[in-house]
Scaffold this motif. Structure first.
Motif, PDB file in Angstrom:
ATOM      1  N   ILE A 154       4.751  -1.462  12.438  1.00  0.00           N
ATOM      2  CA  ILE A 154       3.774  -0.359  12.473  1.00  0.00           C
ATOM      3  C   ILE A 154       3.034  -0.304  11.142  1.00  0.00           C
ATOM      4  O   ILE A 154       1.808  -0.163  11.092  1.00  0.00           O
ATOM      5  N   GLN A 155       3.792  -0.428  10.057  1.00  0.00           N
ATOM      6  CA  GLN A 155       3.203  -0.413   8.713  1.00  0.00           C
ATOM      7  C   GLN A 155       2.146  -1.503   8.586  1.00  0.00           C
ATOM      8  O   GLN A 155       1.013  -1.252   8.160  1.00  0.00           O
ATOM      9  N   ARG A 156       2.510  -2.730   8.953  1.00  0.00           N
ATOM     10  CA  ARG A 156       1.588  -3.873   8.839  1.00  0.00           C
ATOM     11  C   ARG A 156       0.317  -3.620   9.647  1.00  0.00           C
ATOM     12  O   ARG A 156      -0.797  -3.841   9.164  1.00  0.00           O
ATOM     13  N   GLN A 157       0.490  -3.153  10.874  1.00  0.00           N
ATOM     14  CA  GLN A 157      -0.666  -2.900  11.750  1.00  0.00           C
ATOM     15  C   GLN A 157      -1.595  -1.853  11.129  1.00  0.00           C
ATOM     16  O   GLN A 157      -2.812  -2.043  11.070  1.00  0.00           O
ATOM     17  N   ARG A 158      -1.023  -0.762  10.641  1.00  0.00           N
ATOM     18  CA  ARG A 158      -1.833   0.303  10.029  1.00  0.00           C
ATOM     19  C   ARG A 158      -2.626  -0.214   8.836  1.00  0.00           C
ATOM     20  O   ARG A 158      -3.803   0.081   8.677  1.00  0.00           O
ATOM     21  N   VAL A 159      -1.943  -0.956   7.968  1.00  0.00           N
ATOM     22  CA  VAL A 159      -2.589  -1.410   6.730  1.00  0.00           C
ATOM     23  C   VAL A 159      -3.685  -2.424   7.032  1.00  0.00           C
ATOM     24  O   VAL A 159      -4.782  -2.357   6.466  1.00  0.00           O
ATOM     25  N   LEU A 160      -3.412  -3.367   7.938  1.00  0.00           N
ATOM     26  CA  LEU A 160      -4.393  -4.414   8.227  1.00  0.00           C
ATOM     27  C   LEU A 160      -5.610  -3.880   8.985  1.00  0.00           C
ATOM     28  O   LEU A 160      -6.640  -4.547   9.049  1.00  0.00           O
ATOM     29  N   VAL A 166      13.257  14.438  -3.287  1.00  0.00           N
ATOM     30  CA  VAL A 166      12.294  13.408  -2.895  1.00  0.00           C
ATOM     31  C   VAL A 166      12.274  13.245  -1.375  1.00  0.00           C
ATOM     32  O   VAL A 166      13.322  13.114  -0.742  1.00  0.00           O
ATOM     33  N   VAL A 167      11.053  13.254  -0.821  1.00  0.00           N
ATOM     34  CA  VAL A 167      10.828  12.920   0.587  1.00  0.00           C
ATOM     35  C   VAL A 167      10.232  11.520   0.624  1.00  0.00           C
ATOM     36  O   VAL A 167       9.215  11.260  -0.027  1.00  0.00           O
ATOM     37  N   VAL A 168      10.849  10.634   1.371  1.00  0.00           N
ATOM     38  CA  VAL A 168      10.290   9.302   1.570  1.00  0.00           C
ATOM     39  C   VAL A 168       9.754   9.219   2.998  1.00  0.00           C
ATOM     40  O   VAL A 168      10.452   9.527   3.959  1.00  0.00           O
ATOM     41  N   VAL A 169       8.485   8.821   3.088  1.00  0.00           N
ATOM     42  CA  VAL A 169       7.847   8.634   4.392  1.00  0.00           C
ATOM     43  C   VAL A 169       7.996   7.162   4.757  1.00  0.00           C
ATOM     44  O   VAL A 169       7.722   6.278   3.940  1.00  0.00           O
ATOM     45  N   THR A 170       8.451   6.902   5.970  1.00  0.00           N
ATOM     46  CA  THR A 170       8.734   5.525   6.378  1.00  0.00           C
ATOM     47  C   THR A 170       8.221   5.282   7.792  1.00  0.00           C
ATOM     48  O   THR A 170       7.834   6.216   8.497  1.00  0.00           O
ATOM     49  N   ALA A 171       8.220   4.033   8.183  1.00  0.00           N
ATOM     50  CA  ALA A 171       7.904   3.626   9.557  1.00  0.00           C
ATOM     51  C   ALA A 171       8.400   2.197   9.718  1.00  0.00           C
ATOM     52  O   ALA A 171       8.697   1.524   8.722  1.00  0.00           O
ATOM     53  N   ASP A 172       8.476   1.750  10.951  1.00  0.00           N
ATOM     54  CA  ASP A 172       8.885   0.376  11.224  1.00  0.00           C
ATOM     55  C   ASP A 172       7.903  -0.584  10.536  1.00  0.00           C
ATOM     56  O   ASP A 172       6.703  -0.319  10.464  1.00  0.00           O
ATOM     57  N   ALA A 173       8.415  -1.715  10.027  1.00  0.00           N
ATOM     58  CA  ALA A 173       7.578  -2.678   9.288  1.00  0.00           C
ATOM     59  C   ALA A 173       6.377  -3.162  10.113  1.00  0.00           C
ATOM     60  O   ALA A 173       5.288  -3.373   9.573  1.00  0.00           O
ATOM     61  N   GLY A 230       0.786   2.410   3.915  1.00  0.00           N
ATOM     62  CA  GLY A 230       0.726   2.389   5.375  1.00  0.00           C
ATOM     63  C   GLY A 230       1.831   3.138   6.085  1.00  0.00           C
ATOM     64  O   GLY A 230       1.975   3.047   7.298  1.00  0.00           O
ATOM     65  N   MET A 231       2.626   3.902   5.346  1.00  0.00           N
ATOM     66  CA  MET A 231       3.759   4.605   5.966  1.00  0.00           C
ATOM     67  C   MET A 231       3.382   6.006   6.484  1.00  0.00           C
ATOM     68  O   MET A 231       4.202   6.664   7.118  1.00  0.00           O
TER      69      MET A 231
END
Length: 197
Positions: A134-140, A125-132, A11-12
């Motif tokens: 935002i992550q939860r909302q996207r995944v759900l 390495v590139v790590v893609v991130t987002a606020d937790a 979800g990131m």
């Protein structure tokens, strides 16, 4: 040829970021796409042999397979021991092709890069991130996703903070598409040589 590993927790925004690298002219090997492709090819009979009844019309039925392995560590380990070597071989063939073609930069999109000890396969390495949140909302919002499934997936991933600590580059997709695209362009300009022309 420089090899850039692209990773990030569920979800990131990793897939979207991978597309941005491709749009910038960088060849991208997508591990998830490779699994999908191999599930309709070389992996199908191997998975069927290990998990009878998971193959339908010559392809792995992902929904049936998920029922067999989700929340079952031993079954999941067995599946990964079948899948990972073939995906790795697929990525190696991709690297060989682009090395011959003279690419300056390629991206290996590896969802479980840290979890599978893939750090040594890449230069940066590139790590893609987002606020937790935002992550939860996207995944759900994903079809068929539940809180329980999300928590189970998170539990087997290296925490986002740890991924960021080990990253050479961080792209925060919570800042919007344009911000992410600018970050991709900057990385390609820094590493890409003739790719960035």
């Amino acid at each position: 040829m420089k090899i850039l590993g692209l990773t990030g927790s569920i979800g990131m925004g990793k897939s979207t970021t991978a597309r941005m690298f491709a749009e910038a002219g960088v060849p991208v090997h997508d591990s998830d796409e490779a699994v999908h492709r191999l599930y309709s090819g070389a992996l199908a009979p191997l998975v069927e042999a290990a998990f009878p009844g998971t193959m339908k019309q010559g392809s792995v039925d992902r929904i049936e397979l998920a029922k067999r392995v989700l929340g079952k560590p031993e079954a999941l380990k067995k599946l990964e021991s079948i899948v990972h070597p073939l995906v790795r071989a697929d990525a190696d063939a991709f690297l060989a092709r682009h090395r011959v073609a003279g690419a300056a930069l390629v991206v290996l999109d590896i969802p479980l890069l840290f979890e599978t000890g893939g750090r040594g396969r890449v230069d940066k390495v590139v790590v893609v991130t987002a606020d937790a949140a935002i992550q939860r909302q996207r995944v759900l919002e994903r079809p068929g996703m539940t809180e329980e499934k999300f928590e189970a997936i998170l539990a087997k991933q290296v925490p986002d903070a740890e991924k960021r600590r080990q990253a050479d580059y961080i792209i925060d997709t919570g800042q919007g598409m344009e911000s992410a695209r600018r970050a991709v362009s900057a990385i390609v300009a820094e590493l890409g040589g003739e790719n960035s022309a």
